[in-house]
Design an enzyme around this catalytic site. Structure first.
Site, PDB file in Angstrom:
ATOM      1  N   HIS A   1      46.461  39.050  46.278  1.00 48.66           N
ATOM      2  CA  HIS A   1      46.845  40.439  46.483  1.00 48.66           C
ATOM      3  C   HIS A   1      45.883  41.274  45.632  1.00 48.66           C
ATOM      4  CE1 HIS A   1      51.050  38.966  47.739  1.00 48.66           C
ATOM      5  NE2 HIS A   1      50.316  39.247  48.805  1.00 48.66           N
TER       6      HIS A   1
ATOM      7  N   GLU B   1      46.895  42.850  42.360  1.00 50.32           N
ATOM      8  CA  GLU B   1      47.485  42.023  41.306  1.00 50.32           C
ATOM      9  C   GLU B   1      46.321  41.345  40.587  1.00 50.32           C
ATOM     10  OE1 GLU B   1      50.426  39.629  43.326  1.00 50.32           O
ATOM     11  OE2 GLU B   1      51.289  41.422  44.233  1.00 50.32           O
TER      12      GLU B   1
ATOM     13  N   HIS C   1      49.569  35.551  40.762  1.00 49.91           N
ATOM     14  CA  HIS C   1      49.985  36.872  41.242  1.00 49.91           C
ATOM     15  C   HIS C   1      50.514  37.731  40.087  1.00 49.91           C
ATOM     16  CE1 HIS C   1      50.047  36.333  45.763  1.00 49.91           C
ATOM     17  NE2 HIS C   1      49.742  35.118  45.336  1.00 49.91           N
TER      18      HIS C   1
ATOM     19  N   GLU D   1      53.664  34.232  38.882  1.00 55.85           N
ATOM     20  CA  GLU D   1      53.748  35.690  38.727  1.00 55.85           C
ATOM     21  C   GLU D   1      53.572  35.948  37.240  1.00 55.85           C
ATOM     22  OE1 GLU D   1      54.124  37.755  41.244  1.00 55.85           O
ATOM     23  OE2 GLU D   1      54.749  36.391  42.849  1.00 55.85           O
TER      24      GLU D   1
END
Ligand SMILES: [Zn+2]
Length: 462
Positions: free
Chosen positions: A85, A88, A216, A308
C-alpha cells in the site's frame, strides 16, 4: 604525504558508507540506497528487478546470500515485501535500515548475522507499489491529509485485493474433499491482475520461498492467515470469523515471534485496538478477499504473515529511529524462524534429484513440494510427526520424525520406482527459471553448517 592521502581515502570511504539516515526515501533515493548497500557488501548482495509498476518504475529486490544469485540446495529462501500500500511507508524504511544493518554487521563479523547470511537466502523488496508511494509522499509534502491517498497503484487498484482468489476452492474442497495446497492459477490470471501483482506472482513462483512477511501500517499487530473468512460473501456485511489454516499453531507462533521481539506490539493495546499477544487471525479481524498472504499459502510452499507496524501510515521522520529500534530484533528473529521443522533432499535410487515431490505430514492437511534442486523445507513446531514423500511413478516413503525446538531436522528420502519397466525419470538441477545452478566448489550446506556451529557460540540480540 601518504598520511594525508590515507586521511583523504578514509574520509572518502566514510562518505561512501555513510549510514542510511532516518528519513523517507523517494524512488530515486531508494534505488540509490539499494545500490549503496550492494556496493558496500558486493560479495553477499545482489540487486535485481522483478518487473515494473504501471508507471514503469522497477520493483527492486535486494538479495543477501553467501552466494548471491544462486540457490544452494538445503538453504531456505525467505522474503520481506514492503510498501504494498503506497501510503503505508514504515515497512519501506525499515527494510532499507535492515539491508544496511545486515551488510554492516556482516562486515563487522557479528556471528549471528554472518550465520544468518551464510545459511539463508534473503530477498528484500522495500516497495511493491512505488507509484502509490510517490503519490502519498507528494501529498505528505503538501500537507494534504487523506487516509487513503497513495494506497492503490497507478490504476487505482488495491494490490492486496488483486491476487487470484484461491480461498473459494479450498472452502469447497474442505466440504467435498480436495487439496488446500498448490491450487492452480486460473487460465486467464494475467489479464485479471495488475502489473505489480503479476510481477510478484511470477517472482514467488520462480523461487522456492519458505517464509515471508508483508509489511503494512495503520495498526500494530502481526496478522496470520487466513485473511478471508468462510462467510465472506454474506451480503451487506463482512463476516469476521476466526478462519484458521491447517498450520494455525505454527502461524500463531510465527506471529508471536515477531510481536514479542518487537518493542511494544506484544502489549496488545495499540492505536486504540486490542489484540491479545499482539497477533490476530486475519479473517477474525476483518475479512479480505484476494490478499497476498492467503495466495502464498494456497499456491506456493511459502508461509507468509502480514505485519501491521505503525498507527500512523506515514510516520514523521523524527519517529523512524524509534521505529527501527522497536522492529530491528523482530525483523532478524523472524528471518531466523525459517530454520525450523524438517528439510532434506528427495532423490531416486540413482541419486537423481526429484523436483516437485510431495511432502505430507500426518495430521496437517497442507503439503509442500520439493524445489527444482530436489530439496524441500517443511516448517513444523517441535513434536513427533509421520512424514511421507511421494512422486509420480515412485512408491511413497513414510518415516517418523521427532522435531526439536532449534535446528531443522535433516530428513532425506530416496524413492523407489513403483514400476520397474517404466522409463527412468531423471531430474537434475537445470538453469531454468529458478536461477543458476550451484557451482561444484560449493560445499554441501549441512557440512559447512556443522563446522560453523562448532566454532561459533550462539549470540544474543545484535
Ligand atoms: Zn496495508
Amino acid at each position: 604525504m601518504s598520511d594525508l592521502v590515507s586521511i583523504f581515502l578514509h574520509l572518502l570511504l566514510f562518505k561512501l558508507v555513510a549510514p542510511v539516515t532516518f528519513r523517507h526515501h523517494r524512488y530515486d533515493d531508494l534505488v540509490r540506497m539499494l545500490y549503496k548497500v550492494h556496493n558496500e557488501c558486493p560479495h553477499i548482495t545482489r540487486v535485481y528487478s522483478i518487473g515494473r509498476s504501471v508507471k514503469g518504475r522497477h520493483l527492486y529486490v535486494l538479495e543477501f546470500s553467501d552466494y548471491p544469485g544462486i540457490h544452494e540446495p538445503l538453504e531456505p529462501e525467505v522474503k520481506y515485501v514492503g510498501n504494498m500500500h503506497g501510503n503505508e511507508v514504515l515497512g519501506r524504511e525499515l527494510l532499507l535500515q535492515l539491508s544496511e544493518f545486515l551488510c554492516e554487521e556482516f562486515r563487522n563479523r557479528n556471528q549471528r548475522i554472518v550465520r544468518l547470511v551464510e545459511d539463508t537466502r534473503i530477498h528484500i523488496m522495500p516497495s511493491m507499489n512505488p507509484d502509490g508511494y510517490e503519490v502519498a509522499a507528494a501529498a505528505q509534502e503538501r500537507d494534504i491529509s487523506g487516509y487513503l491517498v497513495g494506497r492503490n497503484n497507478a490504476n487505482g487498484v488495491d494490490l492486496n485485493r488483486n491476487f487470484p482468489d484461491l480461498n473459494t476452492y479450498i472452502y469447497y474442497n474442505e466440504k467435498n474433499g480436495g487439496p488446500n495446497h498448490h491450487l492452480p492459477l486460473p487460465d486467464n490470471w494475467k489479464s485479471q491482475v495488475e502489473p505489480e501483482t503479476q510481477a510478484v506472482i511470477q517472482w514467488i513462483r520462480s523461487f522456492n520461498f519458505v517464509l515471508s512477511a508483508n509489511l503494512h501500517g495503520g495498526a500494530v499487530v502481526a496478522n496470520y492467515p487466513y485473511d478471508k473468512s468462510l462467510g465472506h460473501r454474506v451480503r451487506g456485511f463482512r463476516r469476521t470469523a476466526n478462519t484458521p489454516t491447517p498450520d494455525d499453531k505454527l502461524f500463531q507462533k510465527l506471529a508471536k515471534i515477531y510481536s514479542y521481539a518487537h518493542g511494544w506490539m506484544h502489549q496488545g493495546w495499540n492505536c486504540g485496538d486490542y489484540f491479545p499477544d499482539g497477533i490476530t487471525n486475519g479473517a477474525s479481524w476483518y475479512s479480505l478477499s484476494k490478499g497476498m498472504q492467503d495466495f502464498n499459502y494456497l499456491h506456493t510452499n511459502c508461509f507468509e504473515i502480514t505485519l501491521e507496524l505503525s498507527c500512523d501510515k506515514f510516520p514523521l521522520q523524527g519517529e523512524l529511529q524509534r521505529e527501527w529500534l522497536g522492529n530491528r530484533e523482530a525483523l532478524i528473529q523472524f528471518l531466523e524462524q525459517v530454520h525450523q521443522g524438517i528439510k532434506g533432499m528427495v532423490r531416486d535410487e540413482n541419486y537423481n534429484n526429484l523436483a516437485d515431490a510431495v511432502i505430507s505430514v500426518g495430521g496437517i492437511n497442507h503439503d509442500v513440494t520439493s524445489g527444482a534442486h530436489g530439496d524441500y523445507f517443511r516448517l513444523l513446531l517441535p513434536g513427533t510427526y509421520t512424514v511421507t514423500a511421494t512422486a509420480p511413478g515412485f512408491d511413497p516413503e513414510t518415516v517418523s520424525v521427532t522435531v526439536g525446538p532449534a535446528e531443522p531436522k535433516l530428513v532425506n528420502f530416496q524413492l523407489k520406482r513403483s514400476t520397474p519397466q517404466a522409463a527412468p525419470k531423471r531430474k537434475i538441477p537445470n538453469s531454468g527459471h529458478r536461477g543458476r545452478v550451484l557451482p561444484k566448489k560449493v560445499q554441501p550446506r549441512a557440512a559447512r553448517k556443522k563446522e560453523t556451529m562448532m566454532k561459533q557460540p550462539q549470540r544474543g540480540p545484535a
